[in-house]
Enzyme design. Structure first.
Site, mmCIF file in Angstrom:
data_model
loop_
_atom_site.group_PDB
_atom_site.id
_atom_site.type_symbol
_atom_site.label_atom_id
_atom_site.label_comp_id
_atom_site.label_asym_id
_atom_site.label_seq_id
_atom_site.Cartn_x
_atom_site.Cartn_y
_atom_site.Cartn_z
ATOM 1 N N HIS A 11 0.992 -1.088 -0.140
ATOM 2 C CA HIS A 11 0.045 -0.137 0.054
ATOM 3 C C HIS A 11 0.984 1.291 -0.141
ATOM 4 O O HIS A 11 0.393 2.263 0.167
ATOM 5 C CB HIS A 11 -0.985 -0.008 1.262
ATOM 6 N N CYS A 59 5.898 20.317 -5.423
ATOM 7 C CA CYS A 59 6.956 19.564 -6.138
ATOM 8 C C CYS A 59 8.035 20.590 -6.453
ATOM 9 O O CYS A 59 7.737 21.548 -6.985
ATOM 10 C CB CYS A 59 6.328 18.894 -7.485
ATOM 11 N N CYS A 102 8.134 20.684 -10.610
ATOM 12 C CA CYS A 102 7.364 21.233 -11.504
ATOM 13 C C CYS A 102 6.337 22.167 -10.657
ATOM 14 O O CYS A 102 5.491 22.920 -11.212
ATOM 15 C CB CYS A 102 6.613 20.277 -12.161
ATOM 16 N N GLY A 108 -1.620 -10.163 12.106
ATOM 17 C CA GLY A 108 -2.146 -9.139 12.522
ATOM 18 C C GLY A 108 -2.910 -8.167 11.268
ATOM 19 O O GLY A 108 -2.854 -6.849 11.134
HETATM 20 N N1 APR Z 1 -1.236 -8.871 17.514
HETATM 21 C C1 APR Z 1 -1.874 -9.510 16.581
HETATM 22 N N2 APR Z 1 -2.951 -8.839 15.771
HETATM 23 C C2 APR Z 1 -3.502 -7.895 16.278
HETATM 24 C C3 APR Z 1 -3.098 -6.993 17.283
HETATM 25 C C4 APR Z 1 -1.760 -7.658 17.991
HETATM 26 N N3 APR Z 1 -1.133 -6.941 19.030
HETATM 27 N N4 APR Z 1 -3.693 -5.707 17.446
HETATM 28 C C5 APR Z 1 -4.581 -5.877 16.616
HETATM 29 N N5 APR Z 1 -4.444 -6.912 15.822
HETATM 30 C C6 APR Z 1 -5.477 -7.252 14.817
HETATM 31 C C7 APR Z 1 -6.859 -7.253 14.971
HETATM 32 O O1 APR Z 1 -7.712 -8.356 15.388
HETATM 33 C C8 APR Z 1 -7.492 -6.955 13.454
HETATM 34 O O2 APR Z 1 -7.617 -8.302 12.854
HETATM 35 O O3 APR Z 1 -4.855 -6.686 13.634
HETATM 36 C C9 APR Z 1 -6.089 -6.682 12.662
HETATM 37 C C10 APR Z 1 -6.063 -5.225 11.925
HETATM 38 O O4 APR Z 1 -7.025 -5.132 11.006
HETATM 39 P P1 APR Z 1 -7.302 -3.672 10.295
HETATM 40 O O5 APR Z 1 -7.373 -2.605 11.177
HETATM 41 O O6 APR Z 1 -8.459 -3.955 9.255
HETATM 42 O O7 APR Z 1 -5.866 -3.568 9.538
HETATM 43 P P2 APR Z 1 -5.409 -4.204 8.161
HETATM 44 O O8 APR Z 1 -5.908 -5.549 8.026
HETATM 45 O O9 APR Z 1 -3.873 -4.133 7.996
HETATM 46 O O10 APR Z 1 -6.172 -3.422 7.192
HETATM 47 C C11 APR Z 1 -5.891 -3.544 5.666
HETATM 48 O O11 APR Z 1 -7.355 -1.404 5.322
HETATM 49 O O12 APR Z 1 -8.062 0.856 5.221
HETATM 50 C C12 APR Z 1 -7.024 -0.278 4.987
HETATM 51 O O13 APR Z 1 -5.314 0.617 3.707
HETATM 52 C C13 APR Z 1 -5.667 0.048 5.071
HETATM 53 O O14 APR Z 1 -3.743 -1.558 4.846
HETATM 54 C C14 APR Z 1 -4.975 -1.240 5.583
HETATM 55 C C15 APR Z 1 -5.987 -2.199 4.952
#
Ligand code: APR
Length: 249
Positions: A119, A148, A151, A188
């Site tokens: 991303h 920029c 430009c 995560g």
């Molecule tokens: N250890 C393990 N997992 C964890 C922890 C932790 N300490 N804390 C939170 N989590 C988990 C949550 O349970 C959840 O499933 O991390 C996950 C976070 O999920 P999101 O907030 O949805 O993040 P992500 O999956 O990275 O989102 C994907 O969505 O909006 C976008 O571009 C943004 O890259 C991002 C994408």
């Protein structure tokens, strides 16, 4: 050892070519808010007003103010034991690729080298006119939106917003790494944003084992070979520590 961890340990130890896929959860223990869940950013902010090309062209200053405040949090954040455990894995394995959805740069800060920031990065800005990309670590950025120097065009964060397409070359690199690996470790991520949401199933379809670490269940839990419930900053060092001591024996 709890059953999920024992299986995860067995799979991590026996793998030689590992792909790790991370989401916001890996950085939660570094004090960076996740997107979803109780304290998630998208609970308090509307992504359509802050993370789309339309929002940016309507009000670049507002979007930049939000990104500037996130950069301030990220600048002070330090990698946690989960990030460092992944760096240790990279050193141990014959082949290693990290795919991260995170834009915070903490994997690099922890010393992991082969990283695909699918991303993009909050530490890169890109000209909306000439598309020049540059590194930028200023916090706060003195004038918003930044311009920029080549430009004079308005610069934007070099991240992938909702409604935008991830560069094909980045997706190809991820799929190639998964095709070559003998283990996919998913850490995560809520597993609801494509294309990463499907990467676990893509790996399974090619008969690769998949291990997941998360504090809660995800759409992939139950489909993977092992799902370990717990904080990545606590679980990952356990898996890697055991692996390190095994190699010393
Ligand atoms: N250890 C393990 N997992 C964890 C922890 C932790 N300490 N804390 C939170 N989590 C988990 C949550 O349970 C959840 O499933 O991390 C996950 C976070 O999920 P999101 O907030 O949805 O993040 P992500 O999956 O990275 O989102 C994907 O969505 O909006 C976008 O571009 C943004 O890259 C991002 C994408």
């Amino acid at each position: 050892m709890e059953k999920g961890i024992a299986k995860a340990y067995e799979l991590v130890s026996s793998s030689n070519e590992i792909v790790v896929l991370t989401g916001a959860g890996i950085s939660a223990e570094s004090g960076i808010p996740t997107y979803r869940g109780q304290e998630g950013l998208w609970r308090n902010y509307d992504p359509h007003e802050l993370a789309t090309p339309e929002a940016f062209f309507k009000n670049p200053k507002l979007v930049w103010e939000w990104y500037d405040s996130r950069r301030a949090i990220m600048k002070n954040a330090k990698p946690n034991p989960g990030h460092f455990a992944i760096t240790a894995l990279e050193k141990e394995k014959r082949d290693f690729t990290l795919i991260t959805q995170n834009v915070d740069g903490l994997h690099f800060a922890a010393g992991t080298r082969n990283v695909i920031e699918i991303h993009g990065s909050l530490w890169e800005i890109k000209c909306t006119e000439c598309e020049k990309i540059e590194k930028n670590y200023q916090v706060p950025i003195p004038e918003l939106p930044p311009k920029c120097d080549a430009c004079g065009g308005v610069m934007r964060p070099n991240t992938v917003w909702f409604g935008e397409i991830i560069p094909m070359e980045r997706i190809d690199r991820c799929l190639f790494a998964i095709e070559q690996c003998d283990l996919l470790l998913i850490v995560g991520t809520s597993g609801v944003v494509e294309p990463t949401a499907s990467m676990g199933l893509i790996a399974k379809k090619s008969e690769k084992p998949v291990v997941e670490i998360n504090i809660e269940i995800t759409p992939g839990t139950g489909l993977y070979d092992a799902s370990v419930m717990g904080k990545s900053g606590e679980i990952l060092p356990l898996l890697v520590e055991s692996e390190t001591s095994r190699n010393r024996m």
